[in-house]
Design a protein around this motif. Structure first.
Motif, PDB file in Angstrom:
ATOM      1  N   ALA A  68      -2.106   3.723 -14.984  1.00 56.16           N
ATOM      2  CA  ALA A  68      -0.843   3.612 -16.086  1.00 56.16           C
ATOM      3  C   ALA A  68      -1.397   4.616 -17.157  1.00 56.16           C
ATOM      4  CB  ALA A  68      -0.276   2.420 -16.245  1.00 56.16           C
ATOM      5  N   GLN A  69      -2.506   4.432 -17.651  1.00 56.84           N
ATOM      6  CA  GLN A  69      -2.805   5.124 -18.678  1.00 56.84           C
ATOM      7  C   GLN A  69      -3.180   6.666 -18.347  1.00 56.84           C
ATOM      8  OE1 GLN A  69      -6.271   2.955 -19.817  1.00 56.84           O
ATOM      9  NE2 GLN A  69      -5.081   1.659 -20.902  1.00 56.84           N
ATOM     10  N   ARG A  70      -3.642   7.064 -17.037  1.00 54.44           N
ATOM     11  CA  ARG A  70      -3.779   8.470 -16.708  1.00 54.44           C
ATOM     12  C   ARG A  70      -2.342   9.048 -16.820  1.00 54.44           C
ATOM     13  NH1 ARG A  70      -7.731   6.177 -13.241  1.00 54.44           N
ATOM     14  NH2 ARG A  70      -6.047   6.148 -11.526  1.00 54.44           N
ATOM     15  N   SER A  71      -1.426   8.248 -15.964  1.00 52.63           N
ATOM     16  CA  SER A  71      -0.083   8.864 -15.996  1.00 52.63           C
ATOM     17  C   SER A  71       0.527   8.849 -17.272  1.00 52.63           C
ATOM     18  CB  SER A  71       0.725   7.542 -15.508  1.00 52.63           C
ATOM     19  OG  SER A  71       2.122   8.287 -14.947  1.00 52.63           O
ATOM     20  N   ILE A  72       0.370   8.091 -18.352  1.00 56.52           N
ATOM     21  CA  ILE A  72       0.764   8.533 -19.660  1.00 56.52           C
ATOM     22  C   ILE A  72       0.262   9.691 -20.294  1.00 56.52           C
ATOM     23  CG2 ILE A  72       0.783   7.469 -22.043  1.00 56.52           C
ATOM     24  CD1 ILE A  72       1.119   4.602 -20.827  1.00 56.52           C
ATOM     25  N   ALA A  73      -0.931   9.893 -20.139  1.00 57.94           N
ATOM     26  CA  ALA A  73      -1.617  10.997 -20.826  1.00 57.94           C
ATOM     27  C   ALA A  73      -1.203  12.345 -20.060  1.00 57.94           C
ATOM     28  CB  ALA A  73      -3.214  11.114 -20.546  1.00 57.94           C
ATOM     29  N   LYS A  74      -0.924  12.157 -18.616  1.00 56.07           N
ATOM     30  CA  LYS A  74      -0.260  13.399 -18.017  1.00 56.07           C
ATOM     31  C   LYS A  74       1.229  13.657 -18.404  1.00 56.07           C
ATOM     32  CE  LYS A  74       0.302  15.168 -13.256  1.00 56.07           C
ATOM     33  NZ  LYS A  74       0.262  14.884 -11.866  1.00 56.07           N
ATOM     34  N   LYS A  75       1.805  12.789 -18.605  1.00 48.93           N
ATOM     35  CA  LYS A  75       3.370  12.869 -18.783  1.00 48.93           C
ATOM     36  C   LYS A  75       3.273  13.381 -20.435  1.00 48.93           C
ATOM     37  CE  LYS A  75       5.221   9.484 -15.779  1.00 48.93           C
ATOM     38  NZ  LYS A  75       5.990  10.610 -14.709  1.00 48.93           N
ATOM     39  N   GLU A  76       2.527  12.860 -21.162  1.00 45.36           N
ATOM     40  CA  GLU A  76       2.537  13.320 -22.645  1.00 45.36           C
ATOM     41  C   GLU A  76       1.975  14.751 -22.612  1.00 45.36           C
ATOM     42  OE1 GLU A  76       3.387  12.323 -25.370  1.00 45.36           O
ATOM     43  OE2 GLU A  76       2.915   9.915 -25.314  1.00 45.36           O
ATOM     44  N   GLU A  77       1.033  15.311 -21.924  1.00 40.91           N
ATOM     45  CA  GLU A  77       0.693  16.744 -21.753  1.00 40.91           C
ATOM     46  C   GLU A  77       2.083  17.785 -21.138  1.00 40.91           C
ATOM     47  OE1 GLU A  77      -2.723  19.556 -19.818  1.00 40.91           O
ATOM     48  OE2 GLU A  77      -2.626  17.455 -19.506  1.00 40.91           O
ATOM     49  N   GLU A  78       2.771  16.949 -20.226  1.00 37.86           N
ATOM     50  CA  GLU A  78       3.917  17.756 -19.571  1.00 37.86           C
ATOM     51  C   GLU A  78       4.958  17.738 -20.880  1.00 37.86           C
ATOM     52  OE1 GLU A  78       5.077  15.708 -16.443  1.00 37.86           O
ATOM     53  OE2 GLU A  78       3.384  16.309 -15.097  1.00 37.86           O
ATOM     54  N   LYS A  79       5.260  16.784 -21.238  1.00 38.72           N
ATOM     55  CA  LYS A  79       6.324  16.698 -22.621  1.00 38.72           C
ATOM     56  C   LYS A  79       5.775  17.730 -23.688  1.00 38.72           C
ATOM     57  CE  LYS A  79       8.258  13.538 -25.874  1.00 38.72           C
ATOM     58  NZ  LYS A  79       8.112  12.256 -26.729  1.00 38.72           N
ATOM     59  N   ALA A  80       4.396  17.977 -24.004  1.00 43.12           N
ATOM     60  CA  ALA A  80       4.178  18.917 -25.126  1.00 43.12           C
ATOM     61  C   ALA A  80       4.256  20.338 -24.433  1.00 43.12           C
ATOM     62  CB  ALA A  80       2.601  18.623 -25.486  1.00 43.12           C
ATOM     63  N   GLU A  81       3.827  20.372 -23.080  1.00 42.79           N
ATOM     64  CA  GLU A  81       4.240  21.868 -22.715  1.00 42.79           C
ATOM     65  C   GLU A  81       5.618  22.273 -22.608  1.00 42.79           C
ATOM     66  OE1 GLU A  81       2.468  21.864 -18.774  1.00 42.79           O
ATOM     67  OE2 GLU A  81       0.555  21.872 -19.661  1.00 42.79           O
ATOM     68  N   ILE A  82       6.508  21.169 -22.271  1.00 42.97           N
ATOM     69  CA  ILE A  82       7.849  21.598 -22.100  1.00 42.97           C
ATOM     70  C   ILE A  82       8.406  21.744 -23.816  1.00 42.97           C
ATOM     71  CG2 ILE A  82      10.287  20.690 -21.876  1.00 42.97           C
ATOM     72  CD1 ILE A  82       9.062  19.217 -19.507  1.00 42.97           C
ATOM     73  N   GLY A  83       7.952  21.009 -24.511  1.00 45.49           N
ATOM     74  CA  GLY A  83       8.442  21.321 -26.035  1.00 45.49           C
ATOM     75  C   GLY A  83       8.018  22.596 -26.640  1.00 45.49           C
ATOM     76  N   ARG A  84       6.773  23.096 -26.252  1.00 47.85           N
ATOM     77  CA  ARG A  84       6.265  24.269 -26.666  1.00 47.85           C
ATOM     78  C   ARG A  84       7.400  25.332 -26.151  1.00 47.85           C
ATOM     79  NH1 ARG A  84       1.196  22.019 -26.168  1.00 47.85           N
ATOM     80  NH2 ARG A  84       1.049  22.781 -24.125  1.00 47.85           N
ATOM     81  N   ALA A  85       7.857  25.381 -24.703  1.00 46.63           N
ATOM     82  CA  ALA A  85       8.525  26.287 -23.868  1.00 46.63           C
ATOM     83  C   ALA A  85      10.046  26.193 -24.598  1.00 46.63           C
ATOM     84  CB  ALA A  85       8.423  25.806 -22.391  1.00 46.63           C
ATOM     85  N   HIS A  86      10.316  24.987 -25.170  1.00 48.89           N
ATOM     86  CA  HIS A  86      11.501  24.942 -25.748  1.00 48.89           C
ATOM     87  C   HIS A  86      11.777  25.633 -26.948  1.00 48.89           C
ATOM     88  CE1 HIS A  86      14.952  23.071 -27.805  1.00 48.89           C
ATOM     89  NE2 HIS A  86      15.179  22.690 -27.073  1.00 48.89           N
ATOM     90  N   VAL A  87      10.583  25.667 -27.637  1.00 48.36           N
ATOM     91  CA  VAL A  87      10.628  26.394 -29.100  1.00 48.36           C
ATOM     92  C   VAL A  87      10.545  27.813 -28.603  1.00 48.36           C
ATOM     93  CG1 VAL A  87       9.400  26.652 -31.143  1.00 48.36           C
ATOM     94  CG2 VAL A  87       9.477  24.576 -30.226  1.00 48.36           C
TER      95      VAL A  87
END
Length: 244
Positions: free
Chosen positions: A225-244
């Motif tokens: 679960a913690q690995r999945s959280i870290a991965k999803k946080e990274e994906e979320k950050a990447e999408i956020g950068r792409a959104h900007v």
């Protein structure tokens, strides 16, 4: 002057006038030709200008349409990215809740295991104390009864009693005049205490094994679960950068 000379002079004047008229007409014609040429050139230039404007307008319209398509695509992309961010945020929140719940379960399981172990320790201690006390009493009673006068059947009864001492069996709770019933009773209680101790040890081992398996499996789930959280946080950050 003679008449013929006067007539000749008049004709000459007429010829000169006619010649002047012809020259003027030619000049007018030349001017008209120049105007026509200039008008044709102007018309040609205007046509080319209109053609250029029409081409520019068409290109502008095409560029505008392309820009509108790009804007539409970007708007759709932004909406998709925002939806992805929301989805990841919800998934992360759910995983974090699962992590908290698993940690709570492990805590409760550890507390329950500690309580069970304490009860086990007390049970074993009680049963061993009971066995020790009853064995002392049994030995004293055996010594007492072995010193009593024996009848004709005493050897056989003594042999039976010794056999029962070395091989405990479930109590019959019967009494005899020789005290054999009391000895049987004590042996039965000792046997029951030994069985309770054995059962308690087996139950403790099973409970401990289940607890270890639960903690191990939960630990693996926590790590996943913690690995999945870290991965999803990274994906979320990447999408956020792409959104900007």
């Amino acid at each position: 002057l003679p008449i013929w000379r006067s007539t000749s002079h008049a004709e000459a004047l007429v010829e000169v006038a006619e010649a002047a008229k012809l020259d003027a007409f030619k000049e007018v014609i030349g001017m008209v030709d120049e105007m026509v040429t200039a008008l044709k050139k102007e018309q040609e230039d205007e046509f080319k200008h209109q053609e250029f404007c029409a081409k520019e307008l068409q290109q502008n319209l095409a560029s505008q349409a392309s820009t509108e398509d790009t804007i539409s695509d970007l708007t759709a992309t932004i909406a998709t990215l925002e939806a992805d961010i929301d989805t990841l945020a919800k998934e992360i929140k759910e995983l974090e809740a699962q992590v908290v719940e698993m940690k709570v379960q492990v805590k409760h399981a550890s507390e329950d295991r500690a309580a069970e172990n304490a009860a086990f320790q007390q049970t074993v201690a009680d049963q061993r104390t009971t066995q020790a006390l009853l064995n002392k009493a049994l030995k004293k009673l055996e010594a007492v009864y072995s010193s009593e006068p024996k009848n004709e059947t005493a050897p056989a009864e003594s042999f039976v009693q010794l056999k029962k001492i070395h091989q405990p069996a479930m109590p019959t709770y019967e009494r005899s005049s020789s005290g054999g019933g009391v000895l049987d009773l004590l042996q039965g209680i000792i046997h029951e205490a030994a069985m309770l101790e054995t059962d308690a040890i087996a139950a403790e081992q099973e409970a401990q094994s289940s607890y270890v398996s639960f903690v191990t499996d939960t630990g693996k789930s926590l790590e996943a679960a913690q690995r999945s959280i870290a991965k999803k946080e990274e994906e979320k950050a990447e999408i956020g950068r792409a959104h900007v």
